[in-house]
Design a protein around this motif. Structure first.
Motif, short mmCIF file in Angstrom:
data_model
loop_
_atom_site.label_atom_id
_atom_site.label_comp_id
_atom_site.label_asym_id
_atom_site.label_seq_id
_atom_site.Cartn_x
_atom_site.Cartn_y
_atom_site.Cartn_z
N ILE A 182 -8.98 -1.57 -13.47
CA ILE A 182 -7.89 -0.91 -14.19
C ILE A 182 -7.82 -1.40 -15.63
O ILE A 182 -7.67 -0.61 -16.58
N ARG A 183 -7.93 -2.71 -15.84
CA ARG A 183 -7.87 -3.27 -17.19
C ARG A 183 -9.05 -2.79 -18.04
O ARG A 183 -8.91 -2.51 -19.23
N ARG A 184 -10.21 -2.68 -17.41
CA ARG A 184 -11.40 -2.24 -18.15
C ARG A 184 -11.26 -0.80 -18.62
O ARG A 184 -11.75 -0.43 -19.69
N ALA A 185 -10.58 0.02 -17.81
CA ALA A 185 -10.43 1.44 -18.15
C ALA A 185 -9.25 1.71 -19.07
O ALA A 185 -9.13 2.80 -19.61
N THR A 186 -8.37 0.72 -19.24
CA THR A 186 -7.19 0.92 -20.09
C THR A 186 -7.55 0.75 -21.55
O THR A 186 -8.05 -0.32 -21.94
N MET A 197 0.83 -1.21 0.00
CA MET A 197 0.00 0.00 0.00
C MET A 197 0.87 1.26 0.00
O MET A 197 0.59 2.21 -0.73
N ILE A 198 1.91 1.26 0.82
CA ILE A 198 2.83 2.41 0.85
C ILE A 198 3.47 2.61 -0.52
O ILE A 198 3.55 3.73 -1.03
N ALA A 199 3.92 1.51 -1.14
CA ALA A 199 4.55 1.60 -2.45
C ALA A 199 3.56 2.13 -3.50
O ALA A 199 3.92 2.97 -4.34
N ALA A 200 2.30 1.67 -3.45
CA ALA A 200 1.31 2.12 -4.42
C ALA A 200 1.03 3.62 -4.26
O ALA A 200 0.88 4.35 -5.25
N LEU A 201 0.96 4.10 -3.01
CA LEU A 201 0.73 5.52 -2.77
C LEU A 201 1.89 6.36 -3.28
O LEU A 201 1.70 7.41 -3.91
N VAL A 202 3.10 5.91 -3.01
CA VAL A 202 4.28 6.65 -3.46
C VAL A 202 4.34 6.67 -5.00
O VAL A 202 4.60 7.71 -5.61
N LEU A 203 4.09 5.53 -5.63
CA LEU A 203 4.10 5.46 -7.09
C LEU A 203 2.97 6.29 -7.69
O LEU A 203 3.14 6.90 -8.76
N GLY A 204 1.82 6.33 -7.01
CA GLY A 204 0.73 7.18 -7.46
C GLY A 204 1.11 8.65 -7.43
O GLY A 204 0.79 9.42 -8.34
N LEU A 205 1.82 9.05 -6.36
CA LEU A 205 2.27 10.43 -6.24
C LEU A 205 3.31 10.76 -7.32
O LEU A 205 3.24 11.82 -7.96
N VAL A 206 4.25 9.86 -7.52
CA VAL A 206 5.27 10.08 -8.55
C VAL A 206 4.63 10.18 -9.93
O VAL A 206 5.00 11.05 -10.75
N SER A 207 3.65 9.34 -10.20
CA SER A 207 3.00 9.34 -11.51
C SER A 207 2.27 10.64 -11.79
O SER A 207 2.35 11.20 -12.89
N VAL A 208 1.54 11.16 -10.80
CA VAL A 208 0.79 12.40 -11.04
C VAL A 208 1.73 13.58 -11.19
O VAL A 208 1.44 14.53 -11.94
N ARG A 209 2.85 13.57 -10.49
CA ARG A 209 3.82 14.65 -10.65
C ARG A 209 4.45 14.63 -12.05
O ARG A 209 4.89 15.66 -12.56
N ARG A 210 4.51 13.44 -12.64
CA ARG A 210 5.00 13.31 -14.01
C ARG A 210 3.89 13.49 -15.04
O ARG A 210 4.13 13.34 -16.24
N GLU A 258 1.47 11.51 -15.55
CA GLU A 258 1.09 10.20 -16.10
C GLU A 258 -0.20 9.78 -15.40
O GLU A 258 -0.20 9.00 -14.44
N PHE A 259 -1.31 10.32 -15.88
CA PHE A 259 -2.56 10.22 -15.15
C PHE A 259 -3.16 8.82 -15.14
O PHE A 259 -3.79 8.42 -14.16
N ALA A 260 -2.96 8.06 -16.21
CA ALA A 260 -3.46 6.69 -16.22
C ALA A 260 -2.74 5.84 -15.18
O ALA A 260 -3.35 5.05 -14.45
N ALA A 261 -1.42 6.00 -15.09
CA ALA A 261 -0.65 5.26 -14.09
C ALA A 261 -1.02 5.73 -12.68
O ALA A 261 -1.14 4.91 -11.76
N HIS A 262 -1.23 7.03 -12.52
CA HIS A 262 -1.64 7.56 -11.22
C HIS A 262 -2.96 6.93 -10.78
O HIS A 262 -3.09 6.48 -9.63
N ARG A 263 -3.91 6.88 -11.69
CA ARG A 263 -5.21 6.30 -11.36
C ARG A 263 -5.08 4.83 -10.97
O ARG A 263 -5.67 4.37 -9.99
N ALA A 264 -4.27 4.09 -11.72
CA ALA A 264 -4.11 2.66 -11.44
C ALA A 264 -3.49 2.43 -10.06
O ALA A 264 -3.97 1.59 -9.29
N TRP A 265 -2.44 3.18 -9.73
CA TRP A 265 -1.79 2.98 -8.44
C TRP A 265 -2.69 3.39 -7.29
O TRP A 265 -2.69 2.75 -6.23
N MET A 266 -3.47 4.45 -7.47
CA MET A 266 -4.36 4.88 -6.40
C MET A 266 -5.51 3.90 -6.18
O MET A 266 -5.96 3.69 -5.06
#
Length: 220
Positions: free
Chosen positions: A213-217, A140-153, A155-163
């Motif tokens: 996530i797969r359905r929205a991709t 969960m911690i890793a997913a939150l951190v990756l979600g934060l990194v993705s939105v700062r870049r 990369e909104f699709a990746a942000h949504r998936a990690w969140m």
């Protein structure tokens, strides 16, 4: 034979009504752990009866207080992040809520690991269950951190998936109410059955998250 004609005005209303089923369902799923946390905080604040089951919380209240406050904020506020019209019409709210959600989720997950590490756990929480909690807590911690990194870049699709993955792990406390119920009704939980039930709750939630996530991709 008559045919029902749906007016252009009623279609958006029906769509908005359907999309609000998502946060409503998430709030209902999180109701039991949120209410249990509120009762725990009330007991600690009022100096309730100390029993073998709760003595660890009275001896060291900070981890459980942080866990309840962080997890409750994360589950309740996070449910509304899944409303498409709210994100589209009020992007500023979505961003501000995210700035609260990520710290709250990190506090909830980290304090859960803290409790696993320092509390004298009951026998039903033994065996492999602490290891399983560490695995999903760190995930969960890793997913939150990756979600934060993705939105700062941006990369909104990746942000949504990690969140989505992070929220699925966090709200598993509600799913675990149902996965533990069969054992509770048929003789109670021991360390092995509780480990299986808790793991099943996390796995089920992540399976649903991956399906969403797969359905929205978009497919190439």
């Amino acid at each position: 034979m008559t045919r029902t004609i749906t007016s252009p005005v009623t279609r958006p209303r029906a769509r908005r009504s359907r999309e609000w089923l998502i946060p409503t369902s998430l709030l209902l799923l999180s109701a039991v752990p949120v209410l249990a946390g509120a009762l725990r905080l009330t007991s600690l604040a009022s100096g309730g009866d100390v029993t073998p089951d709760n003595v660890r919380f009275f001896a060291l209240p900070l981890p459980v207080i942080l866990h309840i406050l962080g997890a409750t904020t994360y589950l309740v506020l996070g449910a509304f992040q899944f409303v498409p019209s709210l994100r589209q019409r009020h992007p500023r709210y979505h961003r501000l809520a995210g700035r609260v959600l990520i710290p709250a989720g990190l506090v909830g997950a980290a304090s859960g690991l803290w409790m696993t590490a320092v509390y004298d756990l009951p026998a039903t929480d033994g065996g492999l269950l602490p290891l399983v909690r560490w695995v999903f807590g760190l995930a969960m911690i890793a997913a939150l951190v990756l979600g934060l990194v993705s939105v700062r870049r941006r990369e909104f699709a990746a942000h949504r998936a990690w969140m989505i993955r992070a929220y699925a792990i966090g709200i598993a406390a509600g799913t675990q109410v149902f996965t533990t119920l069969p054992w509770m009704l048929t003789g109670g939980l021991d360390a092995t059955s509780k480990t299986l039930a808790m793991t099943l709750g996390w796995v089920l939630n992540l399976a649903v998250a991956e399906a969403i996530i797969r359905r929205a991709t978009p497919r190439r």
